[in-house]
Scaffold this motif. Structure first.
Motif, PDB file in Angstrom:
ATOM      1  N   PRO A  25      -1.383  55.198  82.321  1.00 40.19           N
ATOM      2  CA  PRO A  25      -2.090  54.634  81.248  1.00 40.19           C
ATOM      3  C   PRO A  25      -1.504  54.387  79.931  1.00 40.19           C
ATOM      4  N   ALA A  26      -0.813  55.243  79.639  1.00 45.79           N
ATOM      5  CA  ALA A  26      -0.172  55.234  78.211  1.00 45.79           C
ATOM      6  C   ALA A  26       1.151  54.614  78.074  1.00 45.79           C
ATOM      7  N   ASP A  27       1.864  54.136  79.378  1.00 44.09           N
ATOM      8  CA  ASP A  27       2.836  53.650  79.321  1.00 44.09           C
ATOM      9  C   ASP A  27       2.870  52.064  78.983  1.00 44.09           C
ATOM     10  N   PRO A  28       3.428  51.488  78.046  1.00 40.91           N
ATOM     11  CA  PRO A  28       3.228  50.026  77.382  1.00 40.91           C
ATOM     12  C   PRO A  28       4.074  48.985  78.677  1.00 40.91           C
ATOM     13  N   ARG A  29       5.135  49.482  79.437  1.00 43.45           N
ATOM     14  CA  ARG A  29       5.954  48.477  80.143  1.00 43.45           C
ATOM     15  C   ARG A  29       5.485  47.523  80.864  1.00 43.45           C
ATOM     16  N   ALA A  30       4.236  47.881  81.794  1.00 48.00           N
ATOM     17  CA  ALA A  30       3.668  47.011  82.390  1.00 48.00           C
ATOM     18  C   ALA A  30       2.837  45.698  81.551  1.00 48.00           C
ATOM     19  N   ASP A  31       2.600  46.094  80.343  1.00 51.62           N
ATOM     20  CA  ASP A  31       1.838  45.222  79.608  1.00 51.62           C
ATOM     21  C   ASP A  31       3.006  44.074  78.921  1.00 51.62           C
ATOM     22  N   LEU A  32       4.189  44.783  78.838  1.00 48.81           N
ATOM     23  CA  LEU A  32       5.387  44.166  78.121  1.00 48.81           C
ATOM     24  C   LEU A  32       5.745  43.133  79.275  1.00 48.81           C
ATOM     25  N   LEU A  33       5.901  43.534  80.625  1.00 45.15           N
ATOM     26  CA  LEU A  33       6.308  42.601  81.633  1.00 45.15           C
ATOM     27  C   LEU A  33       5.439  41.563  81.651  1.00 45.15           C
ATOM     28  N   THR A  62      -0.176  36.964  74.342  1.00 41.74           N
ATOM     29  CA  THR A  62      -0.757  37.640  73.305  1.00 41.74           C
ATOM     30  C   THR A  62      -1.578  38.799  73.827  1.00 41.74           C
ATOM     31  N   GLU A  63      -2.618  38.627  74.626  1.00 50.30           N
ATOM     32  CA  GLU A  63      -3.452  39.969  75.109  1.00 50.30           C
ATOM     33  C   GLU A  63      -2.813  40.667  75.622  1.00 50.30           C
ATOM     34  N   ALA A  64      -1.364  40.643  76.252  1.00 50.56           N
ATOM     35  CA  ALA A  64      -0.910  41.718  77.050  1.00 50.56           C
ATOM     36  C   ALA A  64      -0.110  42.402  75.844  1.00 50.56           C
ATOM     37  N   LEU A  65       0.440  41.763  74.717  1.00 45.42           N
ATOM     38  CA  LEU A  65       1.038  42.651  73.786  1.00 45.42           C
ATOM     39  C   LEU A  65       0.005  43.383  73.031  1.00 45.42           C
ATOM     40  N   ALA A  66      -0.994  42.811  72.944  1.00 48.22           N
ATOM     41  CA  ALA A  66      -2.051  43.438  72.403  1.00 48.22           C
ATOM     42  C   ALA A  66      -2.353  44.993  72.850  1.00 48.22           C
ATOM     43  N   ARG A  67      -2.448  45.012  74.247  1.00 48.19           N
ATOM     44  CA  ARG A  67      -2.578  45.811  74.913  1.00 48.19           C
ATOM     45  C   ARG A  67      -1.516  47.024  74.841  1.00 48.19           C
ATOM     46  N   ALA A  68      -0.389  46.453  74.649  1.00 49.58           N
ATOM     47  CA  ALA A  68       0.729  47.321  74.657  1.00 49.58           C
ATOM     48  C   ALA A  68       0.871  47.910  73.199  1.00 49.58           C
ATOM     49  N   HIS A  69       0.459  47.287  72.219  1.00 49.99           N
ATOM     50  CA  HIS A  69       0.224  47.913  70.888  1.00 49.99           C
ATOM     51  C   HIS A  69      -0.667  49.011  70.818  1.00 49.99           C
ATOM     52  N   VAL A  98       6.649  44.369  66.113  1.00 50.78           N
ATOM     53  CA  VAL A  98       7.390  42.884  65.694  1.00 50.78           C
ATOM     54  C   VAL A  98       7.176  41.964  66.614  1.00 50.78           C
ATOM     55  N   ARG A  99       7.434  42.157  67.928  1.00 54.55           N
ATOM     56  CA  ARG A  99       7.117  40.994  68.834  1.00 54.55           C
ATOM     57  C   ARG A  99       5.630  40.448  68.891  1.00 54.55           C
ATOM     58  N   TYR A 100       4.778  41.498  68.756  1.00 53.90           N
ATOM     59  CA  TYR A 100       3.363  41.165  68.713  1.00 53.90           C
ATOM     60  C   TYR A 100       3.125  40.228  67.358  1.00 53.90           C
ATOM     61  N   GLY A 101       3.416  40.736  66.550  1.00 55.72           N
ATOM     62  CA  GLY A 101       3.123  39.914  65.280  1.00 55.72           C
ATOM     63  C   GLY A 101       3.720  38.592  65.268  1.00 55.72           C
ATOM     64  N   ALA A 124      -1.139  38.667  62.120  1.00 49.67           N
ATOM     65  CA  ALA A 124       0.284  39.011  62.318  1.00 49.67           C
ATOM     66  C   ALA A 124       0.661  39.915  61.076  1.00 49.67           C
ATOM     67  N   LEU A 125       0.191  39.569  59.841  1.00 52.70           N
ATOM     68  CA  LEU A 125       0.467  40.211  58.603  1.00 52.70           C
ATOM     69  C   LEU A 125      -0.201  41.829  58.427  1.00 52.70           C
ATOM     70  N   LYS A 126      -1.424  42.025  59.465  1.00 47.60           N
ATOM     71  CA  LYS A 126      -1.867  43.067  59.333  1.00 47.60           C
ATOM     72  C   LYS A 126      -0.968  43.829  60.475  1.00 47.60           C
ATOM     73  N   ILE A 127      -0.665  43.071  61.533  1.00 46.49           N
ATOM     74  CA  ILE A 127       0.191  44.079  62.387  1.00 46.49           C
ATOM     75  C   ILE A 127       1.438  44.623  61.768  1.00 46.49           C
ATOM     76  N   PHE A 128       2.154  43.807  61.208  1.00 39.48           N
ATOM     77  CA  PHE A 128       3.312  44.009  60.354  1.00 39.48           C
ATOM     78  C   PHE A 128       3.048  45.156  59.181  1.00 39.48           C
ATOM     79  N   ALA A 129       1.933  45.099  58.448  1.00 40.46           N
ATOM     80  CA  ALA A 129       1.424  46.204  57.561  1.00 40.46           C
ATOM     81  C   ALA A 129       1.654  47.683  58.241  1.00 40.46           C
ATOM     82  N   THR A 130       0.996  47.606  59.592  1.00 40.29           N
ATOM     83  CA  THR A 130       1.204  48.975  60.271  1.00 40.29           C
ATOM     84  C   THR A 130       2.254  49.423  60.547  1.00 40.29           C
ATOM     85  N   LEU A 131       3.552  48.653  60.367  1.00 36.71           N
ATOM     86  CA  LEU A 131       4.897  48.989  60.650  1.00 36.71           C
ATOM     87  C   LEU A 131       5.527  49.529  59.520  1.00 36.71           C
TER      88      LEU A 131
END
Length: 322
Positions: free
Chosen positions: A140-148, A163-170, A181-184, A196-203
């Motif tokens: 459950p903590a592994d993001p690889r499935a969502d990235l694929l 976008t939904e998959a990247l949201a889950r991975a993030h 970065v990819r999600y943003g 997008a700017l909110k996501i980048f702010a978290t980085l």
């Protein structure tokens, strides 16, 4: 009196002959190393895999890899490797090998990810979804499935699902800069610049400040906020003067504002910092043509063609002169 047979020409010939013998010995040794697996008793999966890797012919690979399915010595990793080697040319047989890997190691996330990729080649959408869901269930903590999932969705043009998959991975690994970065970027493509700017702010603090400023500037530029983008991109190149991408994006932002001189300066700086990138000069050439500065455009295109002769057709298509 010196012996003419020991002249410079004969010494050169002797050295050349010795050099050629050395090359032949090295070549013979390399060939022997590659042929060794063919003469060993083939009862180990590693030998079958080594032979299969040495050929691109799919029928030859099938001969060596399909029997691994019934080889008790083959591990789940061996079977996954065999399936990967057959994935493109023989997806049905690759699928069978991956299923056998699953039988031998039922909870391996790697097997489910491989099955999803193979099922995608076979155009079996339900199988893809089931495999990815299993991967998430097992880790459950592994993001690889969502990235694929995002990769496969983008390939089909389904940006909403990506976008939904990247949201889950993030959410699974919110501190991962690559995922963020990819999600943003995808949020920006989807017309959601504020998100997008909110996501980048978290980085902030998780990636080099100059590169983060470039990403934020790209969002603003894409959203038509070119003046704000220029300010951020200027901060980026001040923070890291050698950041070629920062200068390139600054050039694009200046061009959006109609400041051709500033755009040209930034693009030339980007080109000097990364001479392997065709984009700065190609963009400059396009701007020069648009402004009617044909002599400058001709010089820019000539420079590109000289440096990248293998891309000459693409360059001429990108920068058309009247």
């Amino acid at each position: 009196m010196s012996d003419p047979s020991n002249g410079p020409a004969e010494r050169r010939d002797r050295r050349w002959s010795q050099g050629m013998r050395g090359v032949l010995w090295v070549s013979a040794g390399a060939l022997a190393i590659h042929l060794i697996p063919l003469f060993l008793p083939r009862n180990m999966p590693e030998q079958e895999l080594a032979i299969a890797r040495a050929t691109e012919n799919i029928d030859t690979r099938l001969t060596y890899l399909v029997p691994l399915k019934s080889n008790d010595k083959a591990t789940a990793q061996d079977l996954r490797t065999a399936a990967e080697l057959l994935q493109e040319g023989a997806p049905a047989q690759a699928h069978d090998l991956a299923l056998e890997a699953e039988r031998r190691d039922p909870t391996a996330v790697e097997t489910q990810l491989l099955l999803a990729r193979i099922c995608d080649v076979e155009r079996m959408g339900r199988c893809v979804e089931q495999s990815l869901n299993k991967a998430i269930e097992f880790a459950p903590a592994d993001p690889r499935a969502d990235l694929l999932w995002a990769d496969l969705s983008e390939k089909k043009g389904d940006l909403a699902s990506a976008t939904e998959a990247l949201a889950r991975a993030h959410q699974r690994v919110p501190g991962d800069a690559l995922i963020g970065v990819r999600y943003g970027r995808l949020l920006s493509r989807m017309g959601q610049p504020d998100n997008a700017l909110k996501i980048f702010a978290t980085l902030e603090g998780r990636m080099p400040p100059a590169r983060l400023l470039v990403e934020q500037g790209l969002v603003l530029s894409k959203g038509g906020r070119s003046r704000e983008a220029v300010k951020l991109l200027q901060q980026a190149v001040q923070a890291d003067p050698k950041l070629a991408e920062g200068h390139f994006q600054l050039g694009l932002a200046w061009a959006q504002l109609g400041n051709d001189d500033a755009a040209e300066e930034a693009l030339l700086r980007a080109d000097r910092l990364n001479v392997a990138d065709t984009r700065p000069l190609a963009t400059l050439c396009t701007l020069q043509v648009k402004a009617g500065r044909f002599e400058g455009a001709r010089q820019t295109r000539t420079d590109l063609e000289r440096r990248f002769p293998q891309r000459m057709d693409a360059i001429r298509e990108q920068c058309r002169l009247p």
